[in-house]
Scaffold this active site. Sequence first.
Site, PDB file in Angstrom:
ATOM      1  N   GLY A 131       0.823  -1.079  -0.121  1.00  0.00           N
ATOM      2  CA  GLY A 131       0.087  -0.150   0.116  1.00  0.00           C
ATOM      3  C   GLY A 131       0.996   1.268   0.085  1.00  0.00           C
ATOM      4  N   PRO A 189       2.554   4.871   1.140  1.00  0.00           N
ATOM      5  CA  PRO A 189       3.139   5.291   2.522  1.00  0.00           C
ATOM      6  C   PRO A 189       2.073   5.796   3.423  1.00  0.00           C
ATOM      7  CG  PRO A 189       4.320   6.288   0.834  1.00  0.00           C
ATOM      8  CD  PRO A 189       3.158   5.397   0.065  1.00  0.00           C
ATOM      9  N   HIS A 234      -6.139  36.818 -10.733  1.00  0.00           N
ATOM     10  CA  HIS A 234      -5.850  35.499 -11.309  1.00  0.00           C
ATOM     11  C   HIS A 234      -6.572  34.515 -10.386  1.00  0.00           C
ATOM     12  CE1 HIS A 234      -2.569  32.398 -12.374  1.00  0.00           C
ATOM     13  NE2 HIS A 234      -3.040  31.759 -11.346  1.00  0.00           N
ATOM     14  N   GLU A 235      -6.575  34.522  -9.103  1.00  0.00           N
ATOM     15  CA  GLU A 235      -7.400  33.862  -8.249  1.00  0.00           C
ATOM     16  C   GLU A 235      -9.044  33.862  -8.403  1.00  0.00           C
ATOM     17  OE1 GLU A 235      -5.800  31.488  -6.997  1.00  0.00           O
ATOM     18  OE2 GLU A 235      -3.907  32.505  -7.218  1.00  0.00           O
TER      19      GLU A 235
END
Length: 607
Positions: free
Chosen positions: A157, A159, A378-379
Amino acid sequence: MLQDVSNGKVRSLELSPRQRVVDVQFKDGRNLRVPVFSENQQLLRTAEQAQVPLTVRDEQREDATAGLVGNALLVLILLLGLGLLLRRSAQVANKAMGFGRSQPRLQPEGGPTVRFEDVAGIGEAKEELQEVVTFLRSPERFTSVGAKIPKGVLLVGPPGTGKTLLARAIAGEAGVPFFSMAASEFVELFVGVGASRVRDLFRKAKAKAPCIIFIDEIDAVGRQRGAGIGGGNDEREQTLNQLLTEMDGFEENSGVILLAATNRPDVLDAALMRPGRFDRRITVDLPDRRGREDILAVHARSRPLASTVSLADWASRTPGFSGADLSNLLNEAAILTARRQQSAIDDAAIGDALERITMGLTAAPLQDSAKKRLIAYHEVGHALLICLVPHADRLDKVTLLPRAGGVGGFARTVPDEDILDSGLISRAYLLARLVVVLGGRAAELVVFGSSEVTQGAAGDLQIVSRICREMVTRYGFSSLGPVALEGEGAEVFLGRDWIRSEPHYSRDTGNRIDAQVRSLATSALDAAVAALAPRRDLMDHLVERLIVEETIDGDSFRVSVQQWEEAHPGLPPVQLPRASSVLAGQPTREADVEAAQVGVQAGILNR
Ligand code: ADP
Ligand code: MG
Ligand code: ZN
């Protein structure tokens, strides 16, 4: 002194000729040492006349004894030194001889043990292992019907999903001796040491059978043999061969179960995986929402939580988190709580901890207003498209608070539980994602023009390239047809894939892939610009608000957008890119839409 001698005040004299002194002892008890000439006749005569006893020290003999003692001392020191050296080298030799011995840690009795109840969210793996424990405790039940006890159980699986923890829980619950060792402890500088350590480990274990041996991170020794450039690693191969024979050699090693954990099952040697060796393979996967809630509950047991905190809520906000991540989340929250001098962990602390983990540490707020305005556009570009584009995720929040590492702000979404759990990503979803990710660059283009765009979108572009490439080369989402042109995960396992890392397609196909990738990205940017350009007023309004408030909640952002959209009904609806090169033919019926949701491996979201 001569006077004193003649006057009878002196009891005795002692002459040391070599040192040319005479020690005078007076009758009244005083002592005096007087220097004299070497051949002092006068002294002799005076002493004789006064009848004072005069002795002469035999210094030669004294010298001889002193010399003897000195020599003896020297020899003694030499001998001692020699002895010490010998002992030291003997110890080293001992150690060298003992290289082959393994030092497995035997689970200590009565120490703090991990129990099965400390492991949450990985139910199936737990059940499988509990069965193994039953095997050990009452083997007759199985052997009476001809079932063989499994020899090896491999935990596989990603980590942090609790493989080591699970093994420790077995150690606590099994009620049989439990040896544990990390695979890297076998590997030494000298060829053959690892192999003899494996032998030794099994010898020790067989003496205590029934018992469990746990080898953590087994890929350190279990790699494919013969791999590696310029021949294999002899030491590792010998170690592995020994392990293979110990597990399934001529000897019947009844009652010893080998438990191993790895997060790279793909590099393990095929011989290790065949039935009779690791005949059980237990996958320990990232927990789902319920699992995350359970894990949070386990880790919340030791921490005071405010009564308002809903773990279910936080579980749904942490998709893709492993057990270790969740434990870290609560720990960070606890640290923040302590720093704020509160007595219980509340939602605010967990929220801040989550942001710290996912976005990095907070940096000082931006002052420069021009730069801040650009980042805000931008955001807002990202956030607006998240709200407008069909099939996009739900907006969680937009913020202008910068983070360490150069992030000026971010617009975050809540990932879709359905997609995460099913692992199926539709083409529409990926297209929507492309448009959203390019929303930042699109907003800069619309507002500041093509010469003023910034490199701030570089990270976005990387995501775009990756998604586009995978769509074309792996998922068959382009007119190149349903062909997988690249394998999963481009990273090569040095040595095995090195020689084969050449692409499996012709140069012509390579060119077409590049063209497809580019046209996908360009059409997504076009779609983003087409959606943002007519909404300039809305963007301006939202940017003003973001600069004042710094953080806008997803819900309230969405409400603003909806109100504005209702007030401006004439606008064209936002559409996904429809470049001709992208998957020819659009589905016409609802059923076809369903069918077009081609199954894709999950994970693209988290990478
Ligand atoms: P790995 O799978 O890499 O061996 P570990 O077992 O070492 O991961 O997990 C690291 C830590 O994460 C554990 O000590 C535990 O605190 C936490 N953890 C991981 N998975 C779980 C789980 N399923 N339940 C509870 N805690 C977990
Ligand atoms: Mg581990
Ligand atoms: Zn961006």
